[in-house]
Design a protein around this motif. Sequence first.
Motif, PDB file in Angstrom:
ATOM      1  N   ALA A 102      28.205  28.288  32.387  1.00  0.00           N
ATOM      2  CA  ALA A 102      28.711  27.060  32.990  1.00  0.00           C
ATOM      3  C   ALA A 102      28.140  26.843  34.393  1.00  0.00           C
ATOM      4  O   ALA A 102      27.746  25.732  34.754  1.00  0.00           O
ATOM      5  CB  ALA A 102      30.239  27.106  33.039  1.00  0.00           C
TER       6      ALA A 102
ATOM      7  N   ALA B 162      34.142  11.623  32.252  1.00  0.00           N
ATOM      8  CA  ALA B 162      34.582  12.760  31.436  1.00  0.00           C
ATOM      9  C   ALA B 162      36.069  12.624  31.150  1.00  0.00           C
ATOM     10  O   ALA B 162      36.539  12.905  30.040  1.00  0.00           O
ATOM     11  CB  ALA B 162      34.284  14.075  32.142  1.00  0.00           C
TER      12      ALA B 162
ATOM     13  N   PHE C  29      37.876  12.495  27.454  1.00  0.00           N
ATOM     14  CA  PHE C  29      38.968  13.358  27.011  1.00  0.00           C
ATOM     15  C   PHE C  29      40.259  12.561  26.817  1.00  0.00           C
ATOM     16  O   PHE C  29      41.105  12.938  26.010  1.00  0.00           O
ATOM     17  CB  PHE C  29      39.173  14.498  28.005  1.00  0.00           C
ATOM     18  CG  PHE C  29      38.177  15.605  27.837  1.00  0.00           C
ATOM     19  CD1 PHE C  29      38.354  16.586  26.878  1.00  0.00           C
ATOM     20  CD2 PHE C  29      37.028  15.648  28.622  1.00  0.00           C
ATOM     21  CE1 PHE C  29      37.427  17.599  26.703  1.00  0.00           C
ATOM     22  CE2 PHE C  29      36.093  16.651  28.460  1.00  0.00           C
ATOM     23  CZ  PHE C  29      36.283  17.637  27.498  1.00  0.00           C
TER      24      PHE C  29
ATOM     25  N   VAL D 164      26.606  15.357  27.458  1.00  0.00           N
ATOM     26  CA  VAL D 164      27.423  16.503  27.881  1.00  0.00           C
ATOM     27  C   VAL D 164      28.896  16.217  27.585  1.00  0.00           C
ATOM     28  O   VAL D 164      29.620  17.066  27.043  1.00  0.00           O
ATOM     29  CB  VAL D 164      27.221  16.790  29.380  1.00  0.00           C
ATOM     30  CG1 VAL D 164      28.227  17.829  29.867  1.00  0.00           C
ATOM     31  CG2 VAL D 164      25.792  17.272  29.637  1.00  0.00           C
ATOM     32  N   ILE D 165      29.340  15.011  27.940  1.00  0.00           N
ATOM     33  CA  ILE D 165      30.734  14.628  27.698  1.00  0.00           C
ATOM     34  C   ILE D 165      31.018  14.567  26.200  1.00  0.00           C
ATOM     35  O   ILE D 165      32.040  15.077  25.721  1.00  0.00           O
ATOM     36  CB  ILE D 165      31.032  13.267  28.357  1.00  0.00           C
ATOM     37  CG1 ILE D 165      30.863  13.364  29.879  1.00  0.00           C
ATOM     38  CG2 ILE D 165      32.443  12.790  28.006  1.00  0.00           C
ATOM     39  CD1 ILE D 165      30.924  12.021  30.589  1.00  0.00           C
TER      40      ILE D 165
ATOM     41  N   GLY E  43      31.339  17.986  24.773  1.00  0.00           N
ATOM     42  CA  GLY E  43      32.527  18.667  25.261  1.00  0.00           C
ATOM     43  C   GLY E  43      33.809  18.263  24.558  1.00  0.00           C
ATOM     44  O   GLY E  43      34.677  19.105  24.292  1.00  0.00           O
TER      45      GLY E  43
ATOM     46  N   VAL F 195      34.987  20.007  21.035  1.00  0.00           N
ATOM     47  CA  VAL F 195      35.316  21.430  20.913  1.00  0.00           C
ATOM     48  C   VAL F 195      36.372  21.665  19.841  1.00  0.00           C
ATOM     49  O   VAL F 195      36.266  22.592  19.016  1.00  0.00           O
ATOM     50  CB  VAL F 195      35.808  21.982  22.267  1.00  0.00           C
ATOM     51  CG1 VAL F 195      36.372  23.395  22.086  1.00  0.00           C
ATOM     52  CG2 VAL F 195      34.685  21.996  23.282  1.00  0.00           C
TER      53      VAL F 195
ATOM     54  N   LEU G   2      29.902  27.217  20.749  1.00  0.00           N
ATOM     55  CA  LEU G   2      28.903  26.855  21.753  1.00  0.00           C
ATOM     56  C   LEU G   2      27.611  26.384  21.097  1.00  0.00           C
ATOM     57  O   LEU G   2      27.010  25.387  21.524  1.00  0.00           O
ATOM     58  CB  LEU G   2      28.629  28.066  22.648  1.00  0.00           C
ATOM     59  CG  LEU G   2      27.987  27.807  24.010  1.00  0.00           C
ATOM     60  CD1 LEU G   2      28.868  26.897  24.851  1.00  0.00           C
ATOM     61  CD2 LEU G   2      27.754  29.128  24.722  1.00  0.00           C
TER      62      LEU G   2
ATOM     63  N   LEU H 250      28.126  22.909  19.633  1.00  0.00           N
ATOM     64  CA  LEU H 250      28.141  21.888  20.683  1.00  0.00           C
ATOM     65  C   LEU H 250      26.731  21.616  21.185  1.00  0.00           C
ATOM     66  O   LEU H 250      26.409  20.480  21.561  1.00  0.00           O
ATOM     67  CB  LEU H 250      29.044  22.326  21.835  1.00  0.00           C
ATOM     68  CG  LEU H 250      30.525  22.493  21.507  1.00  0.00           C
ATOM     69  CD1 LEU H 250      31.311  22.844  22.765  1.00  0.00           C
ATOM     70  CD2 LEU H 250      31.097  21.236  20.868  1.00  0.00           C
TER      71      LEU H 250
ATOM     72  N   PHE I 192      25.033  18.053  21.286  1.00  0.00           N
ATOM     73  CA  PHE I 192      24.395  17.560  22.504  1.00  0.00           C
ATOM     74  C   PHE I 192      23.017  16.975  22.178  1.00  0.00           C
ATOM     75  O   PHE I 192      22.670  15.878  22.627  1.00  0.00           O
ATOM     76  CB  PHE I 192      24.265  18.688  23.522  1.00  0.00           C
ATOM     77  CG  PHE I 192      23.468  18.320  24.749  1.00  0.00           C
ATOM     78  CD1 PHE I 192      24.028  17.555  25.747  1.00  0.00           C
ATOM     79  CD2 PHE I 192      22.152  18.760  24.886  1.00  0.00           C
ATOM     80  CE1 PHE I 192      23.287  17.210  26.883  1.00  0.00           C
ATOM     81  CE2 PHE I 192      21.410  18.423  26.017  1.00  0.00           C
ATOM     82  CZ  PHE I 192      21.981  17.643  27.017  1.00  0.00           C
TER      83      PHE I 192
END
Length: 365
Positions: free
Chosen positions: A117, A149, A153, A303-304, A307, A310, A322, A325, A329
């Motif tokens: 990260a 972001a 979410f 990226v968002i 994320g 998940v 990971l 994702l 991406f």
Amino acid sequence: MTETARAGDEDATGESFVPSLGVVPAVVAMAAVLVPVRGGVEDPFVQLAGALAVVSVVAFLTRRHGVLAPASGAVLAAGSSLGVVLLTGYALNQGITGSTAVPGLDGTVSLLFLAFAAAGGSIGVAAADYGGVSARGLIERTLRFSTMAGVGFAGLIAMAIVSIVLAPLLGFDGVQGQLLQYLSTALGLGAVAAITMAFRGYDLSFLDLEVPSLRTVGWTVGGLVLLFGALIVISIAMTAVGVDTADHGTTQQVEQNPELLVVIVPGMLLVVGPFEELLYRNVIQKSLYETFSRYGAVVVTSVIFAGVHVSAYATAGPGQILASLAVLFGLSLVLGFIYERTENLVVPALVHGAYNAIQMLLLVV
């Protein structure tokens, strides 16, 4: 970089601020890798990640003191940090976590994930340094990224709330469970998109909706080719290095009950593709154009997008999540590029929905 994206960059507080800031995540990544190395982790990929983390710190420090030019220093910092991301990600996928106990807390923390990260943050700072972004500009971009972001979410949370409200009427299993999922997607993501547009003062003209044309058809077909081509390339690369990915929750449901495709295929075409692209491309990516360059906005949106997915792979281990994702991406980069080129929401919505539907159908062929 667009003129809008450069707004405020001239008010720099000093050329050294951005590389100075980059030292912080680079040092965190270095420490997080070197601690397990000194603790006895002998994996060569982890050791190489440690060496690259040191290079990243040195690159930022030499940029900070003017030893390296902005371009060469930023490229060195970004390249070495990217190496740390790839190597620690690979180690995590192989089950090497570098976990350590945290005093006063029950459980452990994965130092390699922390390095992953932190190195990702270093890449972002290095990219800002390469682009000549000022302190003020970096702060503006960080705030806009954080805001968008949060919007991404919020869509996930809204879907969960709608699902809880409608669950007593439809239930979670079988065909009705799929209907619940798609209703939650449409209402949750649609509501967050509408609220975000209203809050930011956008009217319906903000939506990039055009009547389908031959150009739309061409981009849709070409987009599907690009998307599946990207999937094949990524899959071959991951297979070559022995990286395992996780199965999406919907994939597992189809494998167990193929009859669900009667609902899943139209759901992907009519709900998932359109509403995910509405929020993540037309609202989030387009809003990021105001602060980032257009291609920078594509990367940040991806990226968002990765994320927030998940939870879709929650049944797998952290390394497999990971890797999955990372695939998302890469695919999101393609969708973002398609939207940036066409400026028509219809195209990525069709490509996304058709891609998902075809993926599901291939499971039973």
